[in-house]
Motif scaffolding. Structure first.
Motif, PDB file in Angstrom:
ATOM      1  N   THR A   8      37.263  53.645  36.645  1.00 10.49           N
ATOM      2  CA  THR A   8      36.404  54.829  36.630  1.00 10.49           C
ATOM      3  C   THR A   8      35.259  54.682  35.632  1.00 10.49           C
ATOM      4  O   THR A   8      34.245  55.366  35.757  1.00 10.49           O
ATOM      5  CB  THR A   8      37.195  56.121  36.317  1.00 10.49           C
ATOM      6  OG1 THR A   8      37.811  55.993  35.039  1.00 10.49           O
ATOM      7  CG2 THR A   8      38.239  56.396  37.378  1.00 10.49           C
ATOM      8  N   SER A   9      35.398  53.767  34.682  1.00  9.86           N
ATOM      9  CA  SER A   9      34.329  53.553  33.703  1.00  9.86           C
ATOM     10  C   SER A   9      33.229  52.643  34.243  1.00  9.86           C
ATOM     11  O   SER A   9      32.231  52.427  33.567  1.00  9.86           O
ATOM     12  CB  SER A   9      34.903  52.993  32.401  1.00  9.86           C
ATOM     13  OG  SER A   9      35.541  51.758  32.634  1.00  9.86           O
ATOM     14  N   GLY A  10      33.416  52.093  35.435  1.00  7.25           N
ATOM     15  CA  GLY A  10      32.385  51.263  36.051  1.00  7.25           C
ATOM     16  C   GLY A  10      32.862  49.874  36.411  1.00  7.25           C
ATOM     17  O   GLY A  10      34.008  49.504  36.180  1.00  7.25           O
ATOM     18  N   ARG A  11      31.949  49.129  36.981  1.00  7.35           N
ATOM     19  CA  ARG A  11      32.207  47.759  37.442  1.00  7.35           C
ATOM     20  C   ARG A  11      32.626  46.888  36.258  1.00  7.35           C
ATOM     21  O   ARG A  11      32.088  47.021  35.155  1.00  7.35           O
ATOM     22  CB  ARG A  11      30.920  47.230  38.059  1.00  7.35           C
ATOM     23  CG  ARG A  11      31.011  45.867  38.650  1.00  7.35           C
ATOM     24  CD  ARG A  11      29.660  45.517  39.240  1.00  7.35           C
ATOM     25  NE  ARG A  11      28.795  45.012  38.203  1.00  7.35           N
ATOM     26  CZ  ARG A  11      28.351  43.764  38.156  1.00  7.35           C
ATOM     27  NH1 ARG A  11      28.636  42.926  39.112  1.00  7.35           N
ATOM     28  NH2 ARG A  11      27.587  43.373  37.160  1.00  7.35           N
ATOM     29  N   VAL A  12      33.586  46.003  36.510  1.00  7.73           N
ATOM     30  CA  VAL A  12      34.099  45.170  35.426  1.00  7.73           C
ATOM     31  C   VAL A  12      34.460  43.783  35.966  1.00  7.73           C
ATOM     32  O   VAL A  12      34.834  43.636  37.133  1.00  7.73           O
ATOM     33  CB  VAL A  12      35.315  45.848  34.734  1.00  7.73           C
ATOM     34  CG1 VAL A  12      36.496  45.956  35.657  1.00  7.73           C
ATOM     35  CG2 VAL A  12      35.685  45.151  33.452  1.00  7.73           C
ATOM     36  N   HIS A  13      34.337  42.786  35.092  1.00  5.39           N
ATOM     37  CA  HIS A  13      34.716  41.416  35.416  1.00  5.39           C
ATOM     38  C   HIS A  13      36.243  41.343  35.493  1.00  5.39           C
ATOM     39  O   HIS A  13      36.949  42.001  34.732  1.00  5.39           O
ATOM     40  CB  HIS A  13      34.168  40.473  34.335  1.00  5.39           C
ATOM     41  CG  HIS A  13      34.490  39.052  34.565  1.00  5.39           C
ATOM     42  ND1 HIS A  13      35.571  38.442  33.993  1.00  5.39           N
ATOM     43  CD2 HIS A  13      33.885  38.112  35.330  1.00  5.39           C
ATOM     44  CE1 HIS A  13      35.618  37.181  34.384  1.00  5.39           C
ATOM     45  NE2 HIS A  13      34.605  36.953  35.187  1.00  5.39           N
ATOM     46  N   VAL A  14      36.769  40.536  36.396  1.00  5.61           N
ATOM     47  CA  VAL A  14      38.211  40.431  36.619  1.00  5.61           C
ATOM     48  C   VAL A  14      38.968  40.083  35.342  1.00  5.61           C
ATOM     49  O   VAL A  14      40.007  40.675  35.056  1.00  5.61           O
ATOM     50  CB  VAL A  14      38.523  39.426  37.751  1.00  5.61           C
ATOM     51  CG1 VAL A  14      40.004  39.115  37.814  1.00  5.61           C
ATOM     52  CG2 VAL A  14      38.054  39.957  39.090  1.00  5.61           C
ATOM     53  N   SER A  15      38.463  39.151  34.558  1.00  4.27           N
ATOM     54  CA  SER A  15      39.167  38.774  33.323  1.00  4.27           C
ATOM     55  C   SER A  15      39.251  39.941  32.349  1.00  4.27           C
ATOM     56  O   SER A  15      40.281  40.159  31.708  1.00  4.27           O
ATOM     57  CB  SER A  15      38.484  37.586  32.644  1.00  4.27           C
ATOM     58  OG  SER A  15      38.606  36.441  33.455  1.00  4.27           O
ATOM     59  N   GLU A  16      38.166  40.698  32.245  1.00  7.39           N
ATOM     60  CA  GLU A  16      38.155  41.871  31.365  1.00  7.39           C
ATOM     61  C   GLU A  16      39.129  42.924  31.877  1.00  7.39           C
ATOM     62  O   GLU A  16      39.870  43.531  31.104  1.00  7.39           O
ATOM     63  CB  GLU A  16      36.742  42.449  31.265  1.00  7.39           C
ATOM     64  CG  GLU A  16      36.656  43.731  30.472  1.00  7.39           C
ATOM     65  CD  GLU A  16      37.053  43.601  29.003  1.00  7.39           C
ATOM     66  OE1 GLU A  16      37.425  44.627  28.393  1.00  7.39           O
ATOM     67  OE2 GLU A  16      37.003  42.488  28.452  1.00  7.39           O
ATOM     68  N   LEU A  17      39.143  43.141  33.178  1.00  6.23           N
ATOM     69  CA  LEU A  17      40.068  44.121  33.758  1.00  6.23           C
ATOM     70  C   LEU A  17      41.513  43.701  33.504  1.00  6.23           C
ATOM     71  O   LEU A  17      42.358  44.538  33.159  1.00  6.23           O
ATOM     72  CB  LEU A  17      39.797  44.287  35.253  1.00  6.23           C
ATOM     73  CG  LEU A  17      40.638  45.315  35.990  1.00  6.23           C
ATOM     74  CD1 LEU A  17      40.488  46.712  35.382  1.00  6.23           C
ATOM     75  CD2 LEU A  17      40.266  45.336  37.473  1.00  6.23           C
ATOM     76  N   ALA A  18      41.808  42.425  33.638  1.00  6.09           N
ATOM     77  CA  ALA A  18      43.166  41.925  33.384  1.00  6.09           C
ATOM     78  C   ALA A  18      43.578  42.218  31.941  1.00  6.09           C
ATOM     79  O   ALA A  18      44.709  42.637  31.684  1.00  6.09           O
ATOM     80  CB  ALA A  18      43.244  40.430  33.672  1.00  6.09           C
ATOM     81  N   ARG A  19      42.657  42.014  31.005  1.00  8.43           N
ATOM     82  CA  ARG A  19      42.957  42.317  29.595  1.00  8.43           C
ATOM     83  C   ARG A  19      43.201  43.813  29.405  1.00  8.43           C
ATOM     84  O   ARG A  19      44.136  44.213  28.720  1.00  8.43           O
ATOM     85  CB  ARG A  19      41.807  41.860  28.691  1.00  8.43           C
ATOM     86  CG  ARG A  19      41.805  40.381  28.385  1.00  8.43           C
ATOM     87  CD  ARG A  19      40.793  40.027  27.308  1.00  8.43           C
ATOM     88  NE  ARG A  19      39.406  40.160  27.752  1.00  8.43           N
ATOM     89  CZ  ARG A  19      38.727  39.236  28.419  1.00  8.43           C
ATOM     90  NH1 ARG A  19      39.313  38.098  28.733  1.00  8.43           N
ATOM     91  NH2 ARG A  19      37.474  39.440  28.765  1.00  8.43           N
TER      92      ARG A  19
END
Length: 101
Positions: free
Chosen positions: A26-37
């Motif tokens: 909900t905070s916006g688009r994110v890189h997969v590695s960042e989302l995993a963290r």
């Protein structure tokens, strides 16, 4: 939406991990590695969950090239509204039975 579509939609979000992923996006688009963290899971497990969410239309993914020339996968939430009540279920069941005479 027929009963099979409703069932697949509910199954896609019926996981606490997938609900956490949706909430984090909900905070916006994110890189997969960042989302995993952020959600505390391995990228391999995250990719499994993302595949289910993307197949059901809850998220989209895109590949972009970094300034170093490497491909980066980003994930975005697809805005949605889901109402689940007895009317939704009855309509879905009715839609499934409409073609069966």
């Amino acid at each position: 939406m027929n009963v099979e579509q409703l069932s697949a939609t509910l199954a896609a979000i019926a996981s606490p991990q997938r609900m956490t992923i949706l909430s984090e996006l909900t905070s916006g688009r994110v890189h997969v590695s960042e989302l995993a963290r952020r959600v505390g899971m391995s990228r391999a497990l995250l990719y499994m969950h993302l595949a289910k969410l993307e197949a059901s239309g809850f998220v989209t993914t895109s590949l972009e090239l970094s300034s170093e020339g490497t491909a980066l996968k980003h994930v975005s939430l697809v805005p949605f509204h889901l109402t689940l009540n007895i009317e939704t279920i009855t309509q879905a069941v009715g839609a499934a039975g409409a073609g069966h005479d």
